[in-house]
Design a protein around this motif. Structure first.
Motif, PDB file in Angstrom:
ATOM      1  N   UNK A   1       0.795  -1.227   0.000  1.00  0.00           N
ATOM      2  CA  UNK A   1       0.000   0.000   0.000  1.00  0.00           C
ATOM      3  C   UNK A   1       0.821   1.267   0.000  1.00  0.00           C
ATOM      4  N   UNK A   2       2.116   1.149   0.253  1.00  0.00           N
ATOM      5  CA  UNK A   2       2.964   2.333   0.349  1.00  0.00           C
ATOM      6  C   UNK A   2       3.865   2.510  -0.870  1.00  0.00           C
ATOM      7  N   UNK A   3       3.729   1.653  -1.872  1.00  0.00           N
ATOM      8  CA  UNK A   3       4.544   1.760  -3.082  1.00  0.00           C
ATOM      9  C   UNK A   3       4.030   2.903  -3.957  1.00  0.00           C
TER      10      UNK A   3
ATOM     11  N   UNK B   1     -10.117   2.764   4.723  1.00  0.00           N
ATOM     12  CA  UNK B   1     -11.295   3.063   5.544  1.00  0.00           C
ATOM     13  C   UNK B   1     -12.557   2.478   4.950  1.00  0.00           C
ATOM     14  N   UNK B   2     -12.723   2.633   3.638  1.00  0.00           N
ATOM     15  CA  UNK B   2     -13.966   2.248   2.966  1.00  0.00           C
ATOM     16  C   UNK B   2     -13.956   0.807   2.478  1.00  0.00           C
ATOM     17  N   UNK B   3     -12.897   0.069   2.761  1.00  0.00           N
ATOM     18  CA  UNK B   3     -12.829  -1.311   2.299  1.00  0.00           C
ATOM     19  C   UNK B   3     -12.563  -2.273   3.462  1.00  0.00           C
ATOM     20  N   UNK B   4     -11.326  -2.673   3.672  1.00  0.00           N
ATOM     21  CA  UNK B   4     -11.049  -3.681   4.701  1.00  0.00           C
ATOM     22  C   UNK B   4     -11.359  -3.189   6.109  1.00  0.00           C
ATOM     23  N   UNK B   5     -11.133  -1.906   6.366  1.00  0.00           N
ATOM     24  CA  UNK B   5     -11.461  -1.367   7.689  1.00  0.00           C
ATOM     25  C   UNK B   5     -12.966  -1.421   7.913  1.00  0.00           C
TER      26      UNK B   5
ATOM     27  N   UNK C   1      -8.391   6.352   3.252  1.00  0.00           N
ATOM     28  CA  UNK C   1      -8.935   5.744   2.038  1.00  0.00           C
ATOM     29  C   UNK C   1      -8.194   6.353   0.847  1.00  0.00           C
ATOM     30  N   UNK C   2      -8.548   5.909  -0.352  1.00  0.00           N
ATOM     31  CA  UNK C   2      -7.881   6.417  -1.538  1.00  0.00           C
ATOM     32  C   UNK C   2      -7.976   7.920  -1.678  1.00  0.00           C
TER      33      UNK C   2
ATOM     34  N   UNK D   1     -11.493 -10.897  -8.409  1.00  0.00           N
ATOM     35  CA  UNK D   1     -12.139 -10.191  -9.506  1.00  0.00           C
ATOM     36  C   UNK D   1     -11.179  -9.182 -10.134  1.00  0.00           C
ATOM     37  N   UNK D   2     -11.296  -8.953 -11.437  1.00  0.00           N
ATOM     38  CA  UNK D   2     -10.418  -7.976 -12.091  1.00  0.00           C
ATOM     39  C   UNK D   2     -10.587  -6.588 -11.473  1.00  0.00           C
ATOM     40  N   UNK D   3      -9.501  -5.831 -11.454  1.00  0.00           N
ATOM     41  CA  UNK D   3      -9.587  -4.464 -10.941  1.00  0.00           C
ATOM     42  C   UNK D   3      -8.591  -4.214  -9.827  1.00  0.00           C
ATOM     43  N   UNK D   4      -8.746  -3.055  -9.199  1.00  0.00           N
ATOM     44  CA  UNK D   4      -7.779  -2.594  -8.200  1.00  0.00           C
ATOM     45  C   UNK D   4      -7.684  -3.540  -7.007  1.00  0.00           C
ATOM     46  N   UNK D   5      -8.774  -4.178  -6.636  1.00  0.00           N
ATOM     47  CA  UNK D   5      -8.799  -5.032  -5.448  1.00  0.00           C
ATOM     48  C   UNK D   5      -8.273  -6.443  -5.716  1.00  0.00           C
TER      49      UNK D   5
END
Length: 224
Positions: free
Chosen positions: A39-41, A164-168, A191-192, A102-106
């Protein structure tokens, strides 16, 4: 504005102020979610790098320092710090949940031994601290964390981490459904975008958790 009146959604706009919770140290733990190397790259593409710059600025300037300070306070006061991270157990990622295939950012393929899946050095677990590895967004449904917390007599979770809006959010909701009392530290999450962060705080506050700042929690618990 205090935690009792901030981050109100439409549903709780006119609700009375909540009672001050009793957070006994032996029934409380800090949960640190997914602050890992991946997440920090910084992005190589200049446009993507610019798009994510506010996130990295918040992480480096606010979230990581605040999480580190809170981890140290909890340890100093003899309160458990627990860590959760995303990583798959199989190199090909077949054990991941559908949301991570699933395809995408996640779409995250991070075997547990890779550098990308490791918790960042600034927030690394202290010797003896529990680390759970999850292949889902929720740290509760994707691990044996529920059993661990029950065995330890933990009833209250102080949640921090990304996103915040996902795993948290997924973890907070799962904890609430299992009748844990949850406090989310707003300055220990990101979050993003800040808009996504603020919106998710408003959505989950007062129903799945109580959103507070680190300073408010420190005062409430009397942490040294």
């Amino acid at each position: 504005m205090s935690w009792k009146t901030s981050h109100r959604s439409f549903y709780y706009e006119n609700a009375p102020e909540p009672d001050v919770p009793t957070l006994l140290p032996h029934e409380t733990a800090m949960l640190c979610i997914d602050v890992q190397n991946y997440g920090m790259v910084q992005h190589e593409d200049p446009a993507e790098r610019a798009r994510w710059e506010p996130f990295h600025t918040r992480m480096r300037g606010t979230v990581i320092p605040q999480m580190k300070a809170m981890q140290e306070r909890f340890r100093r006061n003899g309160i458990d710090v627990i860590h959760a991270r995303i990583a798959c157990l199989l190199d090909d990622g077949r054990d991941r949940s559908l949301s991570q295939k699933l395809p995408g950012w996640n779409n995250l393929l991070m075997p547990r031994t890779t550098e990308a899946s490791q918790i960042i050095p600034e927030l690394a677990p202290a010797p003896g601290e529990i680390v759970v590895t999850k292949t889902t967004d929720s740290a509760l449904t994707g691990t044996n964390l529920r059993l661990i917390l029950s065995n330890m007599g933990i009833r209250n979770l102080i949640v921090t981490g990304i996103y915040t809006d996902q795993c948290v959010s997924s973890t907070v909701r799962s904890l609430a459904d299992e009748s844990f009392f949850v406090v989310l530290l707003e300055d220990c999450c990101a979050a993003g975008t800040d808009e996504l962060h603020q919106r998710e705080l408003e959505i989950i506050n007062m129903i799945y958790c109580h959103v507070m700042s680190s300073d408010e929690l420190v005062g409430l618990m009397g942490l040294s």
